[in-house]
Design a protein around this motif. Sequence first.
Motif, short mmCIF file in Angstrom:
data_model
loop_
_atom_site.label_atom_id
_atom_site.label_comp_id
_atom_site.label_asym_id
_atom_site.label_seq_id
_atom_site.Cartn_x
_atom_site.Cartn_y
_atom_site.Cartn_z
N LYS A 53 5.26 9.32 1.75
CA LYS A 53 5.85 8.35 0.84
C LYS A 53 4.79 7.31 0.48
O LYS A 53 3.87 7.06 1.25
CB LYS A 53 7.08 7.70 1.46
CG LYS A 53 8.17 8.72 1.72
CD LYS A 53 9.37 8.13 2.37
CE LYS A 53 10.38 9.26 2.58
NZ LYS A 53 11.37 8.95 3.55
N ILE A 79 8.69 1.24 1.92
CA ILE A 79 8.58 2.37 1.01
C ILE A 79 8.63 1.83 -0.41
O ILE A 79 9.56 1.11 -0.77
CB ILE A 79 9.72 3.38 1.24
CG1 ILE A 79 9.63 3.97 2.64
CG2 ILE A 79 9.67 4.48 0.18
CD1 ILE A 79 10.82 4.81 3.04
N GLU A 82 8.86 7.41 -3.37
CA GLU A 82 8.86 8.67 -2.61
C GLU A 82 8.21 9.75 -3.45
O GLU A 82 8.24 9.69 -4.67
CB GLU A 82 10.29 9.06 -2.24
CG GLU A 82 10.93 8.02 -1.35
CD GLU A 82 12.18 8.51 -0.65
OE1 GLU A 82 12.31 9.74 -0.51
OE2 GLU A 82 12.97 7.67 -0.25
#
Length: 83
Positions: A53, A79, A82
Motif C-alpha cells: 500500500k 495508508i 491502496e
Amino acid sequence: PKSEQPVYDVEGWLDSVGMVYKRPSPYKLIKGDEDLCFVKFPANINPDDYYQKYVGVTGKFIRIEGWNIKAIIVDKIDILTEK
C-alpha cells in the motif's frame, strides 16, 4: 480556512526486501524503481496491514552500517492509497 495536509517524513509503497542476507529489515519503501529506505516497525504495529500500500510514515531515520540507504523507525504510519 485552509485545511492542512498531514506531513510525513517519507511516502512510498511498502514492499518486502526479499531474501537479502543480513537485511536490516524485511520491509522497505519504494517509489518507482527507487528504494527510499528500510522500514522498522515497533511491536504494536502490524506491517502486514500496510504491505503493498502507498503509505506516509513519520519516524526517526537511522543509518545502517554497510548499507547505502537509511532506515526509518516508525512512529506513525497512514495508508494514503491502496494498489
